[in-house]
Design an enzyme around this catalytic site. Structure first.
Site, mmCIF file in Angstrom:
data_model
loop_
_atom_site.group_PDB
_atom_site.id
_atom_site.type_symbol
_atom_site.label_atom_id
_atom_site.label_comp_id
_atom_site.label_asym_id
_atom_site.label_seq_id
_atom_site.Cartn_x
_atom_site.Cartn_y
_atom_site.Cartn_z
ATOM 1 N N TYR A 56 0.850 -1.191 0.000
ATOM 2 C CA TYR A 56 0.000 0.000 0.000
ATOM 3 C C TYR A 56 0.882 1.236 0.000
ATOM 4 O O TYR A 56 1.831 1.328 0.769
ATOM 5 C CB TYR A 56 -0.908 0.034 1.242
ATOM 6 N N GLU A 58 -0.527 4.781 -0.556
ATOM 7 C CA GLU A 58 -1.387 5.945 -0.847
ATOM 8 C C GLU A 58 -0.585 7.231 -0.760
ATOM 9 O O GLU A 58 0.218 7.423 0.161
ATOM 10 C CB GLU A 58 -2.566 5.985 0.129
ATOM 11 N N ASP A 202 -7.343 11.516 -25.766
ATOM 12 C CA ASP A 202 -7.316 10.156 -25.223
ATOM 13 C C ASP A 202 -6.618 9.297 -26.276
ATOM 14 O O ASP A 202 -7.188 9.026 -27.341
ATOM 15 C CB ASP A 202 -8.749 9.685 -24.975
ATOM 16 N N THR A 228 -4.172 4.333 -21.858
ATOM 17 C CA THR A 228 -3.961 3.072 -21.150
ATOM 18 C C THR A 228 -2.545 2.600 -21.461
ATOM 19 O O THR A 228 -1.923 3.070 -22.419
ATOM 20 C CB THR A 228 -4.954 1.980 -21.623
ATOM 21 N N LYS A 231 -3.420 -2.317 -24.324
ATOM 22 C CA LYS A 231 -3.712 -2.127 -25.758
ATOM 23 C C LYS A 231 -2.396 -2.234 -26.562
ATOM 24 O O LYS A 231 -1.544 -3.045 -26.247
ATOM 25 C CB LYS A 231 -4.410 -0.792 -26.012
ATOM 26 N N ARG A 237 -2.147 -3.747 -17.456
ATOM 27 C CA ARG A 237 -3.544 -3.285 -17.456
ATOM 28 C C ARG A 237 -3.604 -2.070 -16.548
ATOM 29 O O ARG A 237 -3.779 -2.199 -15.323
ATOM 30 C CB ARG A 237 -4.410 -4.411 -16.911
#
Ligand code: DSN
Length: 432
Positions: A56, A58, A202, A228, A231, A237
């Site tokens: 983690y 954050e 995008d 992304t 692709k 991902r």
């Protein structure tokens, strides 16, 4: 040949292991032509399968809400520095979980609920998150649609300008999911400047083409660019956001904010939208940003377009209609408006034969979105395993045979499926 991976799953959880193996076998014996898919490189698969999934973190490097982040800070900084070098952007955020969260973060960073945005509807080749009615982006914001011309299949930038002048949107999306032509970012930038809108590109579908220099680069023209990493980029991902540092509309839209554009974007991702970043995916992003700087990757990006054009020309020579008549990118749309069968009939028949694609609306489509008159075909995945123009001729031949036999597909499918499996055996599929 089966590649032995996941030895612990194999030994102790055969249900999961077997399903992964079945998918891997499917991937190495079929033609992956979904335009948004490709094959992640081995380094990405290794980074994503690492212990970094445990952590983690954050916050951002140097300012986390948990301890123990010395090494993950270094990984996130490495991804950012490599990404900035690759795309030449001023600021990069590598924390978005995927493309939709990246776009959502942009809305939360820059807009207020109820604001007007301009985007292309999904039915005309746009993305869900560019204001489509069933997505958060259409529920929380007001989409002013613009569309490719129904006859030519191309965007008419004079029409885009006219709509923007009339509607005065606060943000304009430039980016598509099913558009085979180049986008004119300079024209978009002039329009955005004239109406005082943020310009957001995008590039999830076309990032490798931009890196290869075979598609215009939006970075110099846009306030923000989202993408992304999977692709055609062949990464994890995940999503990422690039932006300018300064907010040119600070006085107009955020006069009381203490943040510049870069900080607005970062805050839009965390803490507005997301919690802990996926550090294994960020390590994968660092890996792909390194590989994407190589000449090998740039050749791949250029070959994607050559392959799409070769596929397109051969399909046309075989008598198949292509929406807009051609392609300048990684994708093309088979146009079945004059056929008795639908796009869905065709995509299901293609899949039975080992050609995996998706049914898609085409410009001027009179059929419903659940049937459609088109199939979207992409060449990124096939190019990533080394296929070239001569291979595309063979692929076009199989596609044509399927389309000519839709009514009796079960009779011809076993033969075509087996020819395709044998053909795929000549290529190496990373991870499969
Ligand atoms: N779902 C992707 C596509 O297929 O285009 C976009 O996110």
């Amino acid at each position: 040949m089966t590649v032995e991976r996941q030895p612990n799953l194999k030994a102790t959880d055969p249900e999961v292991y077997d399903l992964i193996q079945k998918q891997a076998n499917y991937e190495r014996t079929t033609l992956k032509m979904i335009a948004s898919e490709s094959y992640a490189i081995e380094n990405v698969l290794e980074a994503c399968g690492s212990i970094l999934t445990n952590k983690y973190a954050e916050g951002y490097p140097g300012a986390r809400y948990y301890e123990g982040n010395e090494f993950v800070d270094a990984i996130e900084n490495l991804a950012i520095e490599r990404g900035k070098a690759l795309f030449g952007c001023e600021h990069m955020n590598v924390q978005p979980y995927s493309g939709s969260p990246a776009n959502n973060a942009v809305y939360r960073a820059l807009l207020n609920v109820g604001d007007k945005i301009m985007g292309v509807p999904v039915s005309d080749g746009g993305h869900l998150t560019h204001g489509w009615k069933v997505s958060f982006s259409g529920k929380d914001f007001v989409q002013i649609p613009y569309r490719p011309n129904q006859e030519t299949g191309r965007l008419d930038m004079d029409e885009v300008r006219e709509i923007a002048r009339r509607e005065q949107p606060k943000l304009i999306w430039a980016g598509m999911s099913a558009y085979p032509f180049k986008l004119d970012y300079a024209a978009f930038a002039e329009i955005a400047e004239e109406v005082g809108a943020y310009l957001v590109a995008d590039i999830a579908h076309i990032n490798a083409l931009i890196i290869a220099g075979v598609h215009p680069d939006p970075v110099p023209y846009c306030d923000v660019v989202t993408s992304t990493a999977h692709k055609m980029l062949r990464g994890p991902r995940a999503g990422f956001i690039m932006s300018k540092i300064e907010d040119r509309y600070h006085e107009k839209y955020h006069p009381t904010s203490k943040w510049n554009l870069a900080k607005l974007i970062d805050r839009g991702v965390f803490p507005t939208l997301q919690g802990g970043p996926h550090m294994h995916a960020i390590a994968g992003m660092a890996a792909i940003f390194k590989y994407a700087q190589t000449d090998e990757f740039k050749s791949y990006g250029a070959q994607i377009v050559k392959n799409a054009q070769a596929l397109c020309e051969e399909l046309k020579a075989l008598g198949r209609a292509i929406a807009g008549g051609g392609t300048e990118t990684h994708l093309l749309l088979l146009d079945f408006r004059k056929e008795e069968f639908t796009g869905k009939d065709a995509s299901q028949a293609l899949a039975k034969c080992g050609i995996i694609a998706n049914f898609n609306m085409v410009p001027g489509d009179q059929r419903s979105p659940s049937q459609t008159s088109g199939v979207r075909l992409g060449t990124s995945a096939l190019t990533s395993v080394g296929m070239k123009e001569a291979d595309m001729k063979k692929v076009a031949g199989w596609i044509d045979r399927v389309c000519a036999n839709i009514g009796k597909i079960d009779e011809v499918a076993p033969q075509i499926r087996s020819e395709i499996a044998e053909f795929c055996g000549g290529f190496k599929f990373p991870g499969a």
